[in-house]
Scaffold this motif. Structure first.
Motif, PDB file in Angstrom:
ATOM      1  N   ALA A 123      38.959  41.116  28.876  1.00 18.56           N
ATOM      2  CA  ALA A 123      39.868  41.603  29.976  1.00 18.56           C
ATOM      3  C   ALA A 123      39.392  41.941  31.009  1.00 18.56           C
ATOM      4  N   SER A 124      37.840  42.605  30.950  1.00 21.53           N
ATOM      5  CA  SER A 124      36.873  43.367  31.684  1.00 21.53           C
ATOM      6  C   SER A 124      36.733  41.985  32.765  1.00 21.53           C
ATOM      7  N   ASN A 125      36.348  40.709  32.168  1.00 26.51           N
ATOM      8  CA  ASN A 125      35.891  39.845  32.369  1.00 26.51           C
ATOM      9  C   ASN A 125      36.809  38.728  32.881  1.00 26.51           C
ATOM     10  N   SER A 126      37.905  38.826  32.934  1.00 24.44           N
ATOM     11  CA  SER A 126      38.562  38.014  33.636  1.00 24.44           C
ATOM     12  C   SER A 126      39.254  38.816  35.039  1.00 24.44           C
ATOM     13  N   LYS A 127      39.178  40.180  34.867  1.00 22.39           N
ATOM     14  CA  LYS A 127      39.538  40.836  36.141  1.00 22.39           C
ATOM     15  C   LYS A 127      38.911  41.190  37.229  1.00 22.39           C
ATOM     16  N   THR A 128      37.398  41.048  36.941  1.00 24.51           N
ATOM     17  CA  THR A 128      36.201  41.160  37.345  1.00 24.51           C
ATOM     18  C   THR A 128      36.305  39.574  38.229  1.00 24.51           C
ATOM     19  N   GLU A 129      36.435  38.184  37.706  1.00 26.25           N
ATOM     20  CA  GLU A 129      36.307  37.313  37.930  1.00 26.25           C
ATOM     21  C   GLU A 129      37.981  37.507  38.957  1.00 26.25           C
ATOM     22  N   ALA A 130      38.466  37.681  38.486  1.00 21.46           N
ATOM     23  CA  ALA A 130      39.743  37.151  40.027  1.00 21.46           C
ATOM     24  C   ALA A 130      39.643  38.057  40.851  1.00 21.46           C
ATOM     25  N   MET A 131      38.767  39.600  40.401  1.00 16.94           N
ATOM     26  CA  MET A 131      38.687  39.910  41.994  1.00 16.94           C
ATOM     27  C   MET A 131      37.653  39.174  42.562  1.00 16.94           C
ATOM     28  N   ALA A 132      36.690  38.435  42.141  1.00 17.43           N
ATOM     29  CA  ALA A 132      35.229  37.934  42.967  1.00 17.43           C
ATOM     30  C   ALA A 132      36.484  36.484  43.779  1.00 17.43           C
ATOM     31  N   ASN A 133      37.421  35.976  43.050  1.00 14.05           N
ATOM     32  CA  ASN A 133      37.971  34.762  43.728  1.00 14.05           C
ATOM     33  C   ASN A 133      39.172  35.095  44.995  1.00 14.05           C
ATOM     34  N   GLY A 134      39.701  36.344  44.709  1.00  3.98           N
ATOM     35  CA  GLY A 134      40.498  36.691  45.704  1.00  3.98           C
ATOM     36  C   GLY A 134      41.543  37.021  45.349  1.00  3.98           C
ATOM     37  N   GLU A 135      41.668  37.024  43.726  1.00  6.26           N
ATOM     38  CA  GLU A 135      43.459  37.237  42.739  1.00  6.26           C
ATOM     39  C   GLU A 135      43.309  38.334  42.861  1.00  6.26           C
ATOM     40  N   ILE A 136      43.205  39.456  42.584  1.00 10.99           N
ATOM     41  CA  ILE A 136      43.166  40.700  42.495  1.00 10.99           C
ATOM     42  C   ILE A 136      42.956  41.972  43.574  1.00 10.99           C
ATOM     43  N   ASP A 137      43.541  42.337  44.595  1.00 10.41           N
ATOM     44  CA  ASP A 137      43.072  43.356  45.766  1.00 10.41           C
ATOM     45  C   ASP A 137      42.790  44.746  44.829  1.00 10.41           C
ATOM     46  N   ASP A 138      42.988  44.992  43.470  1.00  6.77           N
ATOM     47  CA  ASP A 138      42.758  46.675  43.553  1.00  6.77           C
ATOM     48  C   ASP A 138      41.972  46.651  42.441  1.00  6.77           C
ATOM     49  N   LEU A 139      40.556  47.571  42.797  1.00  9.44           N
ATOM     50  CA  LEU A 139      39.206  47.427  43.020  1.00  9.44           C
ATOM     51  C   LEU A 139      39.411  48.400  41.797  1.00  9.44           C
ATOM     52  N   HIS A 140      39.784  49.501  41.562  1.00 12.06           N
ATOM     53  CA  HIS A 140      40.552  50.255  41.275  1.00 12.06           C
ATOM     54  C   HIS A 140      41.132  50.512  39.266  1.00 12.06           C
ATOM     55  N   ASN A 141      41.898  49.328  39.587  1.00 14.53           N
ATOM     56  CA  ASN A 141      42.225  48.544  38.096  1.00 14.53           C
ATOM     57  C   ASN A 141      40.786  48.131  37.102  1.00 14.53           C
TER      58      ASN A 141
END
Length: 101
Positions: free
Chosen positions: A49-67
């Protein structure tokens, strides 16, 4: 009377009417193996879960750094806890192996 080990009262082994323990060694081993497998799977799930959220953040799919950071911290704590439990189990095993019969 239950024996004391390091100041802690140990649970008594319960016997069924036939003089056999209430759980067989095979069942105990199976229960322990299942519990260990479930714990390892939980650690792996938090890491994934951590890896997938980190990848999504790097790809610009997630804007919420907090989560993303909360998920990463949960994964880190879970992994560190499992490493500490592993160390304690190894220490306990070594202590048991040093015991004289």
């Amino acid at each position: 009377m239950n024996p004391l080990v390091n100041g802690v009262t140990q649970p008594a082994i319960t016997n069924s009417g036939a003089g056999k323990p209430s759980i067989s060694p095979g069942e105990a081993q199976s229960n322990f193996a299942n519990s260990l497998k479930a714990a390892i799977e939980q650690v792996n799930d938090t890491q994934v879960a951590s890896n997938s959220k980190t990848e999504a953040m790097a790809n610009g799919e997630i804007d919420d750094l907090h989560n993303v950071m909360i998920t990463a911290q949960k994964a880190s704590i879970t992994l560190e806890t499992s490493v500490q439990v592993q160390r304690k189990v190894i220490d306990a095993y070594k202590e048991i192996m040093r015991m004289q019969i």
